[in-house]
Motif scaffolding. Structure first.
Motif, PDB file in Angstrom:
ATOM      1  N   ALA A 283       0.804  -1.222   0.000  1.00 56.23           N
ATOM      2  CA  ALA A 283       0.000   0.000   0.000  1.00 56.23           C
ATOM      3  C   ALA A 283       0.837   1.272   0.000  1.00 56.23           C
ATOM      4  N   PRO A 284       1.941   1.347   0.749  1.00 59.60           N
ATOM      5  CA  PRO A 284       2.696   2.614   0.708  1.00 59.60           C
ATOM      6  C   PRO A 284       3.378   2.856  -0.618  1.00 59.60           C
ATOM      7  N   HIS A 285       3.567   1.813  -1.433  1.00 57.79           N
ATOM      8  CA  HIS A 285       4.232   1.927  -2.734  1.00 57.79           C
ATOM      9  C   HIS A 285       5.572   2.628  -2.600  1.00 57.79           C
ATOM     10  N   SER A 286       6.502   1.936  -1.957  1.00 59.91           N
ATOM     11  CA  SER A 286       7.835   2.502  -1.742  1.00 59.91           C
ATOM     12  C   SER A 286       8.570   2.665  -3.057  1.00 59.91           C
ATOM     13  N   GLN A 287       9.466   3.648  -3.101  1.00 59.86           N
ATOM     14  CA  GLN A 287      10.276   3.871  -4.286  1.00 59.86           C
ATOM     15  C   GLN A 287      11.276   2.720  -4.428  1.00 59.86           C
ATOM     16  N   VAL A 288      11.609   2.409  -5.687  1.00 56.78           N
ATOM     17  CA  VAL A 288      12.482   1.269  -5.987  1.00 56.78           C
ATOM     18  C   VAL A 288      13.763   1.777  -6.622  1.00 56.78           C
ATOM     19  N   ARG A 289      14.878   1.147  -6.261  1.00 54.42           N
ATOM     20  CA  ARG A 289      16.168   1.441  -6.870  1.00 54.42           C
ATOM     21  C   ARG A 289      16.739   0.164  -7.487  1.00 54.42           C
ATOM     22  N   TYR A 290      17.545   0.340  -8.565  1.00 55.57           N
ATOM     23  CA  TYR A 290      18.007  -0.779  -9.371  1.00 55.57           C
ATOM     24  C   TYR A 290      19.526  -0.886  -9.285  1.00 55.57           C
ATOM     25  N   PHE A 291      20.014  -2.136  -9.321  1.00 58.08           N
ATOM     26  CA  PHE A 291      21.445  -2.407  -9.269  1.00 58.08           C
ATOM     27  C   PHE A 291      21.746  -3.620 -10.159  1.00 58.08           C
TER      28      PHE A 291
ATOM     29  N   HIS B 201      25.315 -11.882 -23.374  1.00 56.75           N
ATOM     30  CA  HIS B 201      25.674 -11.466 -22.017  1.00 56.75           C
ATOM     31  C   HIS B 201      24.427 -11.599 -21.152  1.00 56.75           C
ATOM     32  N   ASN B 202      24.560 -12.352 -20.083  1.00 57.33           N
ATOM     33  CA  ASN B 202      23.444 -12.545 -19.142  1.00 57.33           C
ATOM     34  C   ASN B 202      23.817 -11.906 -17.814  1.00 57.33           C
ATOM     35  N   ILE B 203      23.053 -10.914 -17.432  1.00 58.70           N
ATOM     36  CA  ILE B 203      23.306 -10.226 -16.167  1.00 58.70           C
ATOM     37  C   ILE B 203      22.041 -10.299 -15.310  1.00 58.70           C
ATOM     38  N   THR B 204      22.238 -10.112 -14.024  1.00 60.73           N
ATOM     39  CA  THR B 204      21.128 -10.123 -13.070  1.00 60.73           C
ATOM     40  C   THR B 204      20.953  -8.724 -12.507  1.00 60.73           C
ATOM     41  N   VAL B 205      19.727  -8.232 -12.572  1.00 61.50           N
ATOM     42  CA  VAL B 205      19.393  -6.902 -12.063  1.00 61.50           C
ATOM     43  C   VAL B 205      18.541  -7.071 -10.814  1.00 61.50           C
ATOM     44  N   THR B 206      18.860  -6.330  -9.766  1.00 62.62           N
ATOM     45  CA  THR B 206      18.102  -6.374  -8.515  1.00 62.62           C
ATOM     46  C   THR B 206      17.349  -5.077  -8.323  1.00 62.62           C
ATOM     47  N   ALA B 207      16.173  -5.205  -7.701  1.00 65.20           N
ATOM     48  CA  ALA B 207      15.353  -4.035  -7.355  1.00 65.20           C
ATOM     49  C   ALA B 207      15.108  -4.081  -5.853  1.00 65.20           C
ATOM     50  N   ALA B 208      15.385  -3.004  -5.150  1.00 66.36           N
ATOM     51  CA  ALA B 208      15.240  -2.941  -3.694  1.00 66.36           C
ATOM     52  C   ALA B 208      14.388  -1.738  -3.317  1.00 66.36           C
ATOM     53  N   GLU B 209      13.563  -1.949  -2.245  1.00 63.06           N
ATOM     54  CA  GLU B 209      12.753  -0.840  -1.752  1.00 63.06           C
ATOM     55  C   GLU B 209      13.642   0.166  -1.035  1.00 63.06           C
TER      56      GLU B 209
END
Length: 786
Positions: free
Chosen positions: A404-412, A446-454
């Motif tokens: 519900a709060p819909h936190s902002q997401v950052r990518y790495f 090229h296969n990379i992994t992207v993470t998304a964190a609150e």
């Protein structure tokens, strides 16, 4: 009392004796012998036996102060004289039964048991007391033991067990019991048995004669096991009879006559929305009074699960229904569920007509949980051209916080999947850019992994896979498929194919490769090319005047161009050697030396002839030196100079070839060894020895551990004792020359003398000349050896 009655019938007489006892009247009878015939009759008729016996009876278990009278034996020869004696023989004679010698009365001396022995067979005989001779032949008779009721009934196979389904009809057979009685079944009622139930009524009944146990209808859930006591009584069940008892354990087997029943009509569970798929979210149970398979139930959801989010399975151990998730819960889309759950018996019963079922209501409340961000895709696929400029945007990923709060997401970017750091990502918008130029020929994918964190909770992380395909551009020129070397026959014809050439290109155009070939010199006077229409060409000769003495090798530059945008080309050189060939076109020789001399002999042949001349000269000189060597061997000086400096000096002077860097070869101790001769004798090829000499086996040092002093001593000793050894010893060629030469020795090592300088002079003068001669004309290895 004794009553004797005599009957006479056709000159035969019988005597009957009645014996009175206190309990009953027992009779024993004996047929007395017939009247004795006259002498005339005895002559005219055959002799007959004097008596015939009947059975006698004696009561079992009788006990008293005196022996019991069983019966009396009497013969018509007994006329009151004292010369008659009765004798008894057979079973129990003298121990159990005794006979009066004068009267013939038989008495039982012991207490008898019919169950131990029912009858006895004895033999009676009358003998003369004076002569002890038999007066009549012996006769058998039987004494039977009369039964009394002295054994109670016994259940040999007891106690008994039986089972029967519950709710069975009245009279259903449970089991059958059997008792035995040791008394005589044909005499009186001592063994006549009657069955009855002492305990177990009114649920069970028994047939008095057969012992068959039956029951009335009973419910297992009321009572599962019963103990029935059964009696068997002899004498037909009358008073005074003996009895025995046994027990029968009756078990009622279960039938499916009870339905499952939920302990309550409704259940309520709270399940977090982040509960994993397949994880249990709650348990319900329907109890069943039956047992075993009849108590097992299956659970199912018959309502309230339109989204097919839940499933319910049965726990085999506890018979509970376990609610599990088939799909993830989402608090934001649905916060509760109302399910209808049914429990049904697995097994139907033929008697009751089951199976049975029961149902209950289950309410599930979804609890909100802090979930990680969710990518719009689990896998992203992007493509980029190779050699694209840095900071070029390849693509973008996107993730959203579902809470519900819909936190902002950052990518790495997970750098474990991008070790060379070829890509970057914008932490705010998820755009992926190039950090370094890419080369398709090195890595196509090229296969990379992207993470998304609150932002508000860094522990909430989700991952997505990004596959980047590198697109090809024409950045590689074609080149020869291999390093070609062609051979051209001198006697070839114009237009003959010299070599077929193909090309390769590291690029991978979508339409495939198309190569164009041309000669760098457009009007080449010697060669031309022909397109084979399969991305290959053939190199052809233009004339037939190729000669090795004129030009041995030709270098033909060929330009190869691809069909890319823009097209790429490269120049590759084909080496063509002119060779001598047979008439069939097979290459025989590509060496030009055969055409250097104007005469028909090759240089190798000339060197061989020259070597033969020098060898004859050397043999002549060797004979003179051999005599000197022989005298020096018998001197007292040691064969080898032990001083390290002297040995080293001898080796250097021995292989002196005229200065330069080649002098250092004299220090190479490995040259003293012949690798081909380590394992034994190598015969000479130039002469045939007069004697076959087998050298002494010794230890050979390896090339890395050579003891010069020991090596020379061993080889010198072998040479001194070898009658076929040559007269010269050369360290440089010592291990390679073999045996069998009859020439004299030229070596100074064997003599170890300092005053024989002429040996060294010989080597200094002729040795370098031989070697320089071979090097001057560049003869082959075989010619050098010759």
């Amino acid at each position: 009392c004794h009553i004797q009655l005599t009957l006479r019938l056709h000159s035969s007489s019988f005597s009957v004796l009645f014996t009175c006892t206190s309990s009953n009247l027992q009779m024993a009878s004996a047929m007395i012998p017939r009247n004795r015939p006259s002498e005339g009759q005895r002559i005219l008729s055959r002799a007959k036996r004097g008596w015939v016996w009947n059975q006698m009876f004696v009561l079992e278990e009788f006990s008293g102060p005196d022996p019991i009278l069983v019966g009396r034996l009497h013969t018509d020869l007994d006329v009151g004289t004292k010369n008659i004696k009765y004798v008894l023989a057979g079973e129990g004679a003298g121990t159990i039964f005794a006979i009066s010698e004068r009267t013939g009365d038989i008495h039982a001396m012991k207490r008898l048991d019919r169950e131990e022995k029912a009858e006895y067979t004895l033999t009676a005989q009358v003998i003369d007391r004076d002569t002890n001779q038999p007066l009549e032949p012996p006769s058998e008779f039987i004494i039977k033991v009369q039964d009394i009721n002295d054994n109670p009934p016994q259940f040999i196979e007891g106690p008994y067990k039986g089972s029967v389904p519950e709710m069975s009809q009245v009279g259903t057979s449970v089991t059958r019991v059997t008792a035995t009685d040791a008394d005589d079944p044909v005499y009186g009622n001592s063994a006549r048995l009657v069955y009855s139930i002492l305990e177990g009524q009114p649920y069970f009944s028994i047939d008095q004669t057969t012992g068959k146990v039956a029951l009335a209808g009973m419910d297992r859930e009321m009572r599962e096991e019963y103990l029935v006591v059964i009696q068997a009584k002899d004498m037909g069940g009358h008073m005074g009879g003996l009895s025995g008892t046994t027990t029968v354990t009756v078990t009622l087997t279960d039938i499916n006559d009870n339905p499952p029943k939920f302990s309550k009509g409704s259940y309520e569970f709270t399940i977090a929305e982040d509960l994993g798929i397949g994880k249990p979210g709650g348990r319900v149970k329907a109890n069943d009074r039956d047992i075993g398979e009849n108590a097992k139930s299956t659970y199912s959801i018959i309502g309230g699960d339109e989204r097919d989010v839940f499933e319910i399975v049965t726990d085999a151990q506890t018979q509970e229904g376990i609610l599990r998730l088939k799909k993830p819960l989402d608090f934001e889309s649905k916060k509760s569920y109302n399910l209808t759950v049914v429990a049904t018996n697995i097994r139907a019963d033929s008697i009751t007509g089951g199976p049975y079922m029961d149902q209950a209501t289950v309410k599930i409340i979804v609890e909100d949980a802090d979930e990680p961000p969710v990518f719009t895709k689990f896998t992203y696929l992007f493509d980029v051209h190779e050699n694209a400029a840095t900071n070029t945007v390849i693509g973008a990923v996107a993730a959203r916080d579902q809470d519900a709060p819909h936190s902002q997401v950052r990518y790495f970017i997970d750098r474990h999947t991008d070790l060379e750091r070829q890509f970057n990502i914008n932490v705010d918008d998820g755009k992926i850019t190039l950090a370094k130029p890419l080369d398709r020929e090195t890595d196509m994918w090229h296969n990379i992994t992207v993470t998304a964190a609150e932002v508000r909770n860094h522990s909430q992380i989700s991952r997505a896979i990004v596959a980047i395909k590198v697109l090809d551009i024409n950045d590689n020129a074609p080149e020869f498929a291999t390093e070609y070397e062609a051979f051209l026959c001198e006697n070839g014809k114009p237009g003959q194919v010299i070599q077929t050439i193909s090309a390769v290109d590291k690029d991978n155009p979508s339409q495939g490769h198309t190569f164009h070939y041309r000669l760098e010199m457009l009007n080449n006077p010697n060669f031309t090319i022909k397109n084979n229409l399969d991305n290959s060409i053939s190199v052809l000769a233009k004339h037939d005047s190729f000669r090795r003495q004129k030009q041995e090798t030709y270098l033909l530059p060929i330009v190869v161009t691809d069909n890319g945008e823009p097209p790429m080309s490269s120049t590759n050189t084909l080496t063509i050697r002119v060779c001598g060939c047979s008439r069939d076109g097979f290459v025989q020789s590509c060496n030009v030396e055969a055409f250097v001399l104007p005469i028909g002999l090759s240089m190798g042949a000339l060197i061989a002839i020259l070597a033969c001349v020098i060898l004859l000269l050397g043999r002549h000189l060797g004979k003179r030196m051999k005599n000197q060597t022989f005298e020096l061997r018998h001197k007292n000086e040691p064969l080898i100079i032990k001083d390290d400096e002297d040995v080293r000096e001898n080796i250097i002077r021995y292989d002196d070839e005229g200065g330069g860097e080649e002098d250092t070869e004299a220090f190479d101790i490995a040259t003293l060894q012949n690798p081909d001769g380590i394992n034994g004798y190598l015969p000479r090829k130039d002469i045939k020895p007069d004697l076959q000499f087998m050298p002494r086996q010794g230890q050979h040092s390896g090339p890395n551990g050579v003891d010069v002093d020991e090596f020379i001593n061993v080889r010198l000793h072998e040479a001194d004792n070898d009658p076929t050894a040559p007269p010269y010893d050369s360290i440089q060629i010592y291990g390679y020359e073999g045996r069998g030469s009859i020439a004299g020795s030229l070596s100074s090592l064997e003599t170890a003398s300092s005053d024989s300088d002429q040996n060294y002079d010989y080597l200094r003068e002729w040795g370098p000349r031989f070697r320089r001669l071979g090097e001057l004309y560049s003869v082959g290895e075989s010619d050098k050896e010759t």
